[in-house]
Design an enzyme around this catalytic site. Structure first.
Site, PDB file in Angstrom:
ATOM      1  N   ASP A  23       0.831  -1.211   0.000  1.00 10.24           N
ATOM      2  CA  ASP A  23       0.000   0.000   0.000  1.00 10.24           C
ATOM      3  C   ASP A  23       0.861   1.255   0.000  1.00 10.24           C
ATOM      4  OD1 ASP A  23       0.608   0.275   2.744  1.00 10.24           O
ATOM      5  OD2 ASP A  23      -1.046  -1.091   3.211  1.00 10.24           O
ATOM      6  N   MET A  54      -2.101   9.511  11.970  1.00  3.87           N
ATOM      7  CA  MET A  54      -3.215  10.050  11.174  1.00  3.87           C
ATOM      8  C   MET A  54      -3.856  11.239  11.896  1.00  3.87           C
ATOM      9  SD  MET A  54      -4.815   6.354  10.085  1.00  3.87           S
ATOM     10  CE  MET A  54      -4.428   5.571  11.636  1.00  3.87           C
ATOM     11  N   LYS A  76      -4.515   3.274  -0.757  1.00  4.65           N
ATOM     12  CA  LYS A  76      -5.457   4.388  -0.796  1.00  4.65           C
ATOM     13  C   LYS A  76      -4.646   5.662  -0.640  1.00  4.65           C
ATOM     14  CE  LYS A  76      -9.102   1.882   1.636  1.00  4.65           C
ATOM     15  NZ  LYS A  76      -8.297   0.758   2.119  1.00  4.65           N
TER      16      LYS A  76
HETATM   17  N1  SAH Z   1       1.205   0.530  10.524  1.00  8.01           N
HETATM   18  C1  SAH Z   1       1.794   1.844  10.457  1.00  8.01           C
HETATM   19  C2  SAH Z   1       0.779   2.951  10.695  1.00  8.01           C
HETATM   20  C3  SAH Z   1      -0.360   2.988   9.698  1.00  8.01           C
HETATM   21  S1  SAH Z   1      -1.435   4.341   9.976  1.00  8.01           S
HETATM   22  C4  SAH Z   1       2.953   1.937  11.439  1.00  8.01           C
HETATM   23  O1  SAH Z   1       3.120   1.048  12.272  1.00  8.01           O
HETATM   24  O2  SAH Z   1       3.705   2.906  11.362  1.00  8.01           O
HETATM   25  C5  SAH Z   1      -0.750   5.561   8.891  1.00  8.01           C
HETATM   26  C6  SAH Z   1      -0.131   6.681   9.682  1.00  8.01           C
HETATM   27  O3  SAH Z   1       1.137   6.307  10.184  1.00  8.01           O
HETATM   28  C7  SAH Z   1       0.141   7.929   8.875  1.00  8.01           C
HETATM   29  O4  SAH Z   1      -1.031   8.711   8.690  1.00  8.01           O
HETATM   30  C8  SAH Z   1       1.141   8.628   9.773  1.00  8.01           C
HETATM   31  O5  SAH Z   1       0.504   9.232  10.870  1.00  8.01           O
HETATM   32  C9  SAH Z   1       1.948   7.461  10.300  1.00  8.01           C
HETATM   33  N2  SAH Z   1       3.177   7.248   9.518  1.00  8.01           N
HETATM   34  C10 SAH Z   1       3.486   6.182   8.767  1.00  8.01           C
HETATM   35  N3  SAH Z   1       4.716   6.308   8.222  1.00  8.01           N
HETATM   36  C11 SAH Z   1       5.191   7.502   8.652  1.00  8.01           C
HETATM   37  C12 SAH Z   1       6.411   8.215   8.442  1.00  8.01           C
HETATM   38  N4  SAH Z   1       7.394   7.724   7.681  1.00  8.01           N
HETATM   39  N5  SAH Z   1       6.546   9.423   9.039  1.00  8.01           N
HETATM   40  C13 SAH Z   1       5.575   9.931   9.821  1.00  8.01           C
HETATM   41  N6  SAH Z   1       4.403   9.297  10.039  1.00  8.01           N
HETATM   42  C14 SAH Z   1       4.212   8.103   9.476  1.00  8.01           C
END
Ligand code: SAH
Length: 271
Positions: free
Chosen positions: A54, A189, A76
């Site tokens: 994704d 998020m 998405k």
């Molecule tokens: N499973 C993922 C989170 C999915 S929800 C995890 O464990 O990180 C998606 C959210 O994760 C994004 O909206 C953001 O808030 C955060 N996120 C994911 N990658 C990121 C990154 N490289 N830098 C900052 N926020 C990140």
């Protein structure tokens, strides 16, 4: 080889005969820096028949997928819908039933706000062998890449990972204990709900001058860190327009942020 969702039907024909057992690995891709992949994730990526990924998975991580491996983008993006979750669940089942070794590659860790739990349940109900490979979640990656510790004996005895986007679309911040000091709050998020987040935390008693870091594209070459306070958060977001993916880190630990002292190694790995 990336294929369009529309041409999936052809893929679902049995690959190795009817009795071959396919499986699905739910694999954490980490926050972006390819060096944060686990060895297990890398091994599975290199041996998969198909990778279902994704939008949070970085281009650097996708570059580790061999060119002949099928890669299906089900992501998405804001304003542009990829596959619905139910379709993704079914696709994973269908690909495994066709005898393929499937890697379901998810940003960060599959079990933190990634709907990995739902995908695992679906696979279990369908009787598909499924394993989960953890990844470095965004909060942990961003903490390391910014030098903002998530806990600290002096000022943060606990850390909470909170979604700014619950099932209703709004953050659920009714828990009054969110107002307690001595804890770090990390909002995933959280950009679109940042006004509600700041208001609710203030209402629960967090001080207006509580420091906040917005970390955009954490661990990636494009990483940007913006520091502000709870009372200024909405103005800062309106002015700086941080883009997704971004985390909000809230708490006294943010005062430890020293951009000038990030090591050369950290900066090199962030690009
Ligand atoms: N499973 C993922 C989170 C999915 S929800 C995890 O464990 O990180 C998606 C959210 O994760 C994004 O909206 C953001 O808030 C955060 N996120 C994911 N990658 C990121 C990154 N490289 N830098 C900052 N926020 C990140």
């Amino acid at each position: 080889m990336t294929i369009a969702i529309e041409s999936l039907d052809k893929l679902l024909a049995p690959m190795r005969g009817d009795c071959a057992a396919g499986s699905v690995s739910l694999v954490g891709a980490g926050p972006g820096d390819v060096e944060l992949l686990t060895l297990k994730a890398l091994r599975l990526l290199r041996s998969a028949d198909v990778v279902v990924y994704d939008r949070l998975v970085s281009a650097e991580v996708m570059a580790e997928v061999p060119p002949q491996t099928l890669a299906i983008d089900v992501g998405k993006r804001p304003g542009c819908h990829g596959m619905k979750q139910a379709q993704i669940n079914q696709l994973l089942v269908d690909l495994a039933r066709s005898g393929r070794q499937v890697v379901r590659l998810k940003g960060g860790d599959p079990f933190i706000f990634g709907r990995g739990g739902e995908e695992m349940q679906w696979l279990q109900q369908a009787g598909i062998p499924c394993q989960v490979v953890p990844g470095i979640t965004a909060a942990v990656g961003c903490a390391a890449a910014t030098g903002i510790p998530l806990t600290h004996r002096d000022c943060a005895q606990s850390v909470r990972f909170i979604t700014g986007h619950s099932k209703t679309g709004e953050p659920d911040l009714s828990d009054a204990s969110l107002g307690a000091t001595q804890q770090t709050l990390v909002f995933y998020m959280g950009l679109s709900g940042c006004v509600a987040i700041a208001d609710q935390l203030r209402a629960h008693g967090r001080a207006g001058d509580t420091p906040v870091a917005i970390v955009e594209n954490g661990t990636r070459v494009t990483q940007r860190v913006i520091t502000t306070t709870l009372s200024e958060l909405a103005n800062t977001v309106a002015r700086e327009q941080p883009q997704s993916p971004a985390l909000l880190m809230v708490g006294e630990v943010v005062r430890l942020y020293r951009p000038e002292s990030l090591s050369a190694a950290a900066l090199a790995s962030a690009g």
